[in-house]
Design a protein around this motif. Structure first.
Motif, PDB file in Angstrom:
ATOM      1  N   LYS A   1     -11.364 -11.786   2.592  1.00 59.73           N
ATOM      2  CA  LYS A   1     -12.019 -11.589   1.472  1.00 59.73           C
ATOM      3  C   LYS A   1     -13.549 -12.187   1.417  1.00 59.73           C
TER       4      LYS A   1
ATOM      5  N   TRP B   1     -15.041  -6.839   0.271  1.00 63.94           N
ATOM      6  CA  TRP B   1     -13.617  -6.965   0.547  1.00 63.94           C
ATOM      7  C   TRP B   1     -13.133  -8.041  -0.721  1.00 63.94           C
ATOM      8  N   GLU B   2     -12.098  -7.329  -1.617  1.00 62.97           N
ATOM      9  CA  GLU B   2     -11.788  -8.484  -2.641  1.00 62.97           C
ATOM     10  C   GLU B   2     -10.274  -8.719  -2.343  1.00 62.97           C
TER      11      GLU B   2
ATOM     12  N   ASN C   1      -5.523   3.569 -11.744  1.00 61.40           N
ATOM     13  CA  ASN C   1      -4.704   3.520 -10.519  1.00 61.40           C
ATOM     14  C   ASN C   1      -4.748   4.899  -9.811  1.00 61.40           C
TER      15      ASN C   1
ATOM     16  N   LYS D   1     -11.711  -0.914  -6.096  1.00 67.46           N
ATOM     17  CA  LYS D   1     -11.242  -1.686  -4.872  1.00 67.46           C
ATOM     18  C   LYS D   1     -10.191  -1.177  -4.455  1.00 67.46           C
TER      19      LYS D   1
ATOM     20  N   VAL E   1      -6.381   2.609  -4.944  1.00 66.45           N
ATOM     21  CA  VAL E   1      -7.691   2.116  -5.370  1.00 66.45           C
ATOM     22  C   VAL E   1      -7.277   1.763  -6.759  1.00 66.45           C
ATOM     23  N   THR E   2      -8.217   0.968  -7.510  1.00 66.91           N
ATOM     24  CA  THR E   2      -7.914   0.538  -8.817  1.00 66.91           C
ATOM     25  C   THR E   2      -9.380  -0.172  -9.243  1.00 66.91           C
TER      26      THR E   2
ATOM     27  N   GLY F   1     -12.142  -2.513 -10.032  1.00 68.22           N
ATOM     28  CA  GLY F   1     -12.530  -3.860  -9.294  1.00 68.22           C
ATOM     29  C   GLY F   1     -13.968  -3.645  -8.771  1.00 68.22           C
TER      30      GLY F   1
ATOM     31  N   ILE G   1      -6.359  -1.660  -2.821  1.00 65.09           N
ATOM     32  CA  ILE G   1      -5.535  -2.717  -2.996  1.00 65.09           C
ATOM     33  C   ILE G   1      -4.092  -2.505  -2.008  1.00 65.09           C
ATOM     34  N   GLY G   2      -4.145  -1.524  -1.538  1.00 65.85           N
ATOM     35  CA  GLY G   2      -3.235  -1.221  -0.307  1.00 65.85           C
ATOM     36  C   GLY G   2      -3.451   0.137   0.512  1.00 65.85           C
TER      37      GLY G   2
ATOM     38  N   LYS H   1       2.403  -1.795  -0.291  1.00 67.95           N
ATOM     39  CA  LYS H   1       1.446  -2.739   0.006  1.00 67.95           C
ATOM     40  C   LYS H   1       0.705  -3.227  -1.287  1.00 67.95           C
ATOM     41  N   ALA H   2       0.321  -2.144  -2.230  1.00 69.75           N
ATOM     42  CA  ALA H   2      -0.470  -2.663  -3.402  1.00 69.75           C
ATOM     43  C   ALA H   2       0.437  -3.094  -4.522  1.00 69.75           C
TER      44      ALA H   2
END
Ligand code: ACO
Length: 317
Positions: free
Chosen positions: A294, A316-317, A129, A2, A162-163, A165, A4-5, A62-63
């Motif tokens: 979300k 979107w998570e 990450n 996903k 991204v990480t 998810g 995340i920033g 942001k992440a």
């Protein structure tokens, strides 16, 4: 996997169509009616490295991920002044990172290609990450004495962290070797042993009409396939985040798929075509404007030189 920033690094200089018309035989009326583009940012006194670093820092902030926790940096780039080392390696130094890094060049499909690579590493458990940086300076490969291509592009960098998810559903990458349709061939250094004819080094060459047709047909086919493979119906999708090549291409894809205007956002009028940087820039804008929430179902689609295309489905998570 996903996202995340996201982050963006834009050149300071806004270049309008009228400003370009001082150098080549064109007009604001022609460019805006054929492409939708009204202005773009062009690198003047900044460096692409600075813009990539700026975008990466914003995405990391942001992440809420520290650079020390990034396991891999993938940089998407078509052209910059360093052939070696990789642009990612130079940006790594500016960020104070110590993770491995490498560049990819899949033209305008570079961001989605990097997402696919990242997904492979994250799914395998090798990395957690990953920082993707798209840094593009197409203004330095086009011919500024000819009106055909220089009007289309803008310079920019964008980034995404991204990480682990469940956001990414499916990703599809396709390549069809058609180098004559869109290419930039740079001159290599003199070598006393070379005997073959090596003419044909030119600024970016483009068969605009052919690119237009291929972009629309490939994107429409990719989107239909990836939506079907995910088990969605077209009407289930909340947002189509497309490569920002030009407004007529975006509009043609929208009409072929019979999509409502509000589901196909665009910013090409302000940014021009920033190659692989386009999609994260648009995504960043949509997130800042609160237009993605979300659970939203998103389709990504990009297309460019190669001819290379990529499309993905994402929740979107
Ligand atoms: N300003 C004024 N006139 C122009 C310009 C310009 N910048 N560029 C071309 N013209 C002229 C041509 O010389 C031609 O003149 P003529 O009729 O006297 O011969 C006339 O306009 C029509 O030219 P076409 O090339 O047929 O124009 P077209 O309607 O196809 O529009 C365009 C050209 C905008 C390039 C279009 O083909 C297009 O959008 N193609 C896609 C290109 C693209 O997006 N490339 C980005 C890279 S790849 C990617 O990201 C997908």
């Amino acid at each position: 996997m996903k996202i995340i920033g996201t982050g963006v690094g834009l050149p300071r200089l806004r270049v309008t169509n009228d400003m370009i018309a001082k150098y080549v035989d064109t007009s604001d009326e022609w460019v805006s009616s054929r492409t939708g583009i009204r202005e773009r940012r062009i690198i003047s006194d900044e460096t692409l490295i600075d813009l990539g670093t700026q975008a990466a820092k914003e995405a990391l902030a942001k992440a809420s991920v520290d650079i020390a926790d990034i396991d891999l940096l993938i940089c998407s780039n078509v052209a910059n002044s360093y052939v070696t080392p990789s642009l990612g390696c130079i940006i790594q130094g500016k960020l104070g990172a110590s993770c491995p890094c490498f560049d990819i060049n899949n033209a305008c499909a570079g961001f989605l290609t990097a997402m696919d690579i990242a997904d492979g590493y994250i799914s395998s458990g090798k990395y957690k990450n990953i920082l993707i940086v798209c840094a593009e300076e197409p203004s330095r490969i086009v011919d500024w004495t000819s009106r055909e291509a220089c009007i289309l592009f803008g310079d920019a960098a964008s980034a995404a962290v991204v990480t682990v998810g469940e956001g990414l559903q499916k990703m599809r990458i396709s390549t069809k070797s058609m180098p004559d349709v869109l290419y930039y061939k740079r001159k290599l250094e003199y070598n006393p042993f070379v005997t073959k004819n090596e003419e044909g080094f030119k600024p970016l060459q483009m068969n605009g009409r052919e690119v237009f047709k291929m972009a629309v047909s490939a994107s429409v086919a990719d989107i239909k396939k990836v939506v079907e493979d995910t088990g969605w119906k077209m009407e289930d999708v909340d947002m189509f985040v497309l490569h920002q090549a030009n407004l007529r291409i975006i509009e043609s894809i929208r009409q072929h798929l019979d999509l409502p205007e509000e589901k196909v956002p665009h910013n090409v009028e302000r940014s021009g075509n920033t190659s692989s940087a386009c999609i994260p820039i648009l995504l960043n804008e949509l997130l800042e404007e609160g237009k993605i929430k979300k659970g939203d179902k998103i389709v990504f689609s990009a297309f460019g030189a190669g001819f290379s295309t990529a499309a993905g489905t994402y929740i979107w998570e």
